[in-house]
Design a protein around this motif. Structure first.
Motif, short mmCIF file in Angstrom:
data_model
loop_
_atom_site.label_atom_id
_atom_site.label_comp_id
_atom_site.label_asym_id
_atom_site.label_seq_id
_atom_site.Cartn_x
_atom_site.Cartn_y
_atom_site.Cartn_z
N HIS A 118 59.74 48.83 43.16
CA HIS A 118 58.66 49.83 42.88
C HIS A 118 57.74 49.56 41.37
CE1 HIS A 118 60.33 51.54 46.36
NE2 HIS A 118 61.54 51.83 45.67
N LEU A 119 58.06 48.29 40.99
CA LEU A 119 57.16 48.02 39.64
C LEU A 119 56.09 47.00 39.88
CD1 LEU A 119 56.77 48.65 36.58
CD2 LEU A 119 58.73 46.95 36.28
N SER A 120 54.90 47.06 39.64
CA SER A 120 53.78 46.12 39.57
C SER A 120 52.76 46.70 38.74
CB SER A 120 53.47 46.00 41.14
OG SER A 120 52.32 45.13 41.16
N TRP A 121 52.00 45.78 38.12
CA TRP A 121 50.87 46.06 37.57
C TRP A 121 49.72 45.21 37.84
CZ3 TRP A 121 55.37 44.29 35.03
CH2 TRP A 121 55.34 43.05 34.76
N GLN A 122 49.86 44.54 39.03
CA GLN A 122 48.75 43.71 39.41
C GLN A 122 47.68 44.33 40.32
OE1 GLN A 122 50.07 40.29 41.53
NE2 GLN A 122 50.87 39.14 39.61
N ARG A 123 46.59 44.25 39.79
CA ARG A 123 45.52 45.09 40.59
C ARG A 123 44.67 44.07 41.45
NH1 ARG A 123 43.89 49.45 36.08
NH2 ARG A 123 46.05 50.41 36.02
N SER A 124 44.48 42.77 41.29
CA SER A 124 43.62 41.94 41.97
C SER A 124 44.44 40.66 41.80
CB SER A 124 42.57 41.78 41.15
OG SER A 124 42.52 41.36 39.63
N ALA A 125 43.93 39.46 42.55
CA ALA A 125 44.73 38.22 42.77
C ALA A 125 44.95 37.60 41.30
CB ALA A 125 43.65 37.32 43.32
N PRO A 126 46.13 37.05 41.02
CA PRO A 126 46.40 36.37 40.06
C PRO A 126 45.53 35.35 39.66
CG PRO A 126 48.47 36.49 41.44
CD PRO A 126 47.10 36.91 42.30
N TYR A 127 45.64 34.70 38.35
CA TYR A 127 44.69 33.79 37.98
C TYR A 127 45.02 32.37 38.70
CZ TYR A 127 43.54 36.72 34.05
OH TYR A 127 42.91 37.69 33.15
N ALA A 128 44.24 31.53 39.15
CA ALA A 128 44.49 30.35 39.85
C ALA A 128 44.41 29.07 38.82
CB ALA A 128 43.76 30.27 41.25
N THR A 129 43.58 29.18 38.07
CA THR A 129 43.03 28.13 37.05
C THR A 129 42.98 28.67 35.65
OG1 THR A 129 40.63 28.22 37.28
CG2 THR A 129 41.96 27.08 39.08
N PHE A 130 42.92 27.65 34.88
CA PHE A 130 42.51 27.89 33.35
C PHE A 130 41.12 28.39 33.15
CE2 PHE A 130 41.48 23.45 33.92
CZ PHE A 130 40.38 23.03 33.34
N MET A 131 40.30 27.88 34.04
CA MET A 131 38.96 28.35 33.82
C MET A 131 38.66 29.96 34.31
SD MET A 131 37.12 24.88 35.12
CE MET A 131 35.28 25.79 34.82
N GLU A 132 39.39 30.31 35.03
CA GLU A 132 39.52 31.91 35.26
C GLU A 132 40.05 32.29 34.23
OE1 GLU A 132 41.63 32.76 38.95
OE2 GLU A 132 40.34 31.38 40.33
N ARG A 133 41.30 32.03 33.78
CA ARG A 133 41.92 32.86 32.86
C ARG A 133 41.22 32.71 31.40
NH1 ARG A 133 43.66 34.77 28.82
NH2 ARG A 133 45.98 34.97 28.00
N PHE A 134 40.59 31.76 31.03
CA PHE A 134 39.95 31.70 29.90
C PHE A 134 38.14 31.72 29.97
CE2 PHE A 134 44.19 30.14 28.61
CZ PHE A 134 44.43 30.97 27.61
N HIS A 135 37.64 32.16 30.96
CA HIS A 135 36.37 32.15 31.12
C HIS A 135 35.65 32.78 30.08
CE1 HIS A 135 32.38 33.92 32.63
NE2 HIS A 135 32.41 32.70 33.36
N ASP A 136 35.84 33.85 29.55
CA ASP A 136 35.20 34.59 28.62
C ASP A 136 35.36 33.93 27.18
OD1 ASP A 136 34.36 36.48 30.41
OD2 ASP A 136 35.90 38.34 29.63
N ALA A 137 36.51 33.28 27.09
CA ALA A 137 36.90 32.65 25.79
C ALA A 137 35.84 31.37 25.67
CB ALA A 137 38.37 32.22 25.86
N TYR A 138 35.67 30.53 26.80
CA TYR A 138 35.12 29.40 26.75
C TYR A 138 33.37 29.79 26.42
CZ TYR A 138 38.14 26.05 28.76
OH TYR A 138 39.20 25.28 29.20
N VAL A 139 33.16 30.84 27.08
CA VAL A 139 31.73 31.42 26.78
C VAL A 139 31.35 31.67 25.25
CG1 VAL A 139 30.00 33.19 27.29
CG2 VAL A 139 31.39 32.08 29.08
N THR A 140 32.43 32.15 24.56
CA THR A 140 32.56 32.72 23.26
C THR A 140 32.57 31.39 22.42
OG1 THR A 140 33.49 34.79 24.05
CG2 THR A 140 33.43 34.37 21.55
N GLU A 141 33.17 30.50 22.74
CA GLU A 141 33.21 29.15 22.03
C GLU A 141 32.17 28.53 22.12
OE1 GLU A 141 36.82 25.91 22.28
OE2 GLU A 141 35.62 26.25 24.15
N LEU A 142 31.38 28.29 23.11
CA LEU A 142 30.15 27.64 23.08
C LEU A 142 29.03 28.51 22.24
CD1 LEU A 142 29.31 25.85 26.59
CD2 LEU A 142 30.19 24.86 24.28
N ALA A 143 29.24 29.73 22.47
CA ALA A 143 28.08 30.38 21.48
C ALA A 143 28.45 29.99 20.35
CB ALA A 143 28.10 31.97 21.95
N ALA A 144 29.57 30.18 19.80
CA ALA A 144 30.09 29.81 18.47
C ALA A 144 29.46 28.32 18.00
CB ALA A 144 31.67 29.97 18.15
#
Length: 353
Positions: A262-288
């Motif tokens: 009875h323990l779970s914190w997942q509310r949506s599908a797990p990350y499948a790729t690094f691009m999903e996991r770090f999408h926002d970081a990639y955007v911030t990186e290029l803006a930098a």
């Protein structure tokens, strides 16, 4: 600003689309060794395409993003510097230490910025953990636990040119551990294994690895990686100190199904790729990078810093081959002209192949 992009594969296409939304970027021109592929991407995104690299640079660029094959990175960085254009390049800088040293030395000797793509430095979780550590909220560190786990392996053809699991995947952990702690790794002990497809062993690589790192202040870190994490793409870091702990990557998409009832914190599908996991970081990186290219910001990740992460990866790969601990200083010395390599550390009691 006019930004060029070289290499229109998966990450190149992603970066090209990201650049369209970066403030100050008015024109984007893409190029590829396969000119037809560049034209297709340009038509899809509504940007420009150059048939050749001379054509890409001919009309003037304010910056260039390199997302081509790893084997071309160093040459493309040097070409950008030859034309006086600030350059962003996805890691690694080069396939080996000498190539990386060459880029790092040239970048340090000149005034044209070269930013290397270690996107975790721009991830909100890693930044928050770093701030907590610097603020004293965690006390002194005793243990770091990092993992990079791909849900499924890359194509067989990619593996022989990847540099191996430590240089391709764990190098992100090595870089972020240095960046977060502000400390240097002095020695490593690493092991690797193959239980999946045979093409990893055929390429003299491994599909799973574990490394123990000792820092110059005696903090210990474990870094694990695998190409076969069926639960999903899992990248986390536990930062454990005398006063507190922070866990990076423990969100509601982390692929961490609990064995506890009875323990779970997942509310949506797990990350499948690094691009999903770090999408926002990639955007911030290029803006930098755009800010760096415009001269409005300092370079957040130089080739010299990428070289330090590569030394750790080289030491880990040497350790997993020899079954012995390896000092970073010995790896550095082995790559220095005219310097003899020294002996590896004596294996700790009870540790060995």
């Amino acid at each position: 600003m006019k930004i060029g992009l070289i290499g229109t594969g998966r990450i190149g296409a992603f970066h090209a689309e990201t650049l369209k939304s970066v403030p100050g970027v008015e024109r984007i021109v893409v190029a590829d060794a396969d000119a037809a592929r560049a034209r297709v991407l340009a038509d899809t995104l509504g940007v420009e395409a150059a048939e050749t690299l001379p054509q890409l640079y001919a009309d003037g660029l304010d910056g260039v993003v390199v997302t081509a094959a790893t084997s071309a990175h160093a040459e493309l960085i040097h070409q950008a510097l030859d034309t006086g254009v600030p350059v962003f390049c996805e890691k690694p800088v080069a396939l080996d230490v000498p190539g990386t040293v060459g880029v790092a030395e040239r970048a340090e000797a000149g005034s044209i910025p070269v930013q290397i793509g270690f996107q975790r430095r721009f991830d909100r979780g890693y930044r928050a953990a770093r701030e907590a550590l610097r603020a004293g909220d965690l006390g002194w560190l005793h243990t770091l636990r990092a993992c990079t786990s791909d849900q499924s392996p890359p194509p067989a053809g990619y593996v022989p040119t990847s540099g191996g699991l430590f240089r391709d995947c764990s190098i992100h952990d090595f870089d972020i551990l240095r960046w977060l702690t502000g400390r240097e790794v002095v020695s490593v002990y690493a092991q690797g294994a193959n239980r999946g497809e045979s093409f990893f062993a055929e390429a003299d690589d491994v599909d799973t690895s574990a490394a123990l790192l000792r820092f110059d202040d005696d903090t210990l870190a474990t870094v694990t990686a695998t190409r076969y994490n069926g639960a999903g793409h899992d990248v986390r870091l536990e930062v454990c100190g005398s006063k507190g702990t922070r866990i990076v990557g423990l969100d509601d998409r982390a692929p961490l199904p609990s064995a506890e009832p009875h323990l779970s914190w997942q509310r949506s599908a797990p990350y499948a790729t690094f691009m999903e996991r770090f999408h926002d970081a990639y955007v911030t990186e290029l803006a930098a990078f755009v800010e760096v290219a415009a001269g409005r910001a300092e370079n957040p990740c130089s080739p010299a810093e990428a070289l330090e992460a590569l030394y750790i990866a080289e030491a880990c790969d040497r350790s997993r081959r020899t079954g012995e601990p390896v000092k970073i200083a010995d790896v550095r010395a082995a790559e220095a002209p005219g310097t003899a390599e020294t002996e590896p550390l004596e294996a700790p009691a009870g540790v060995g192949p």
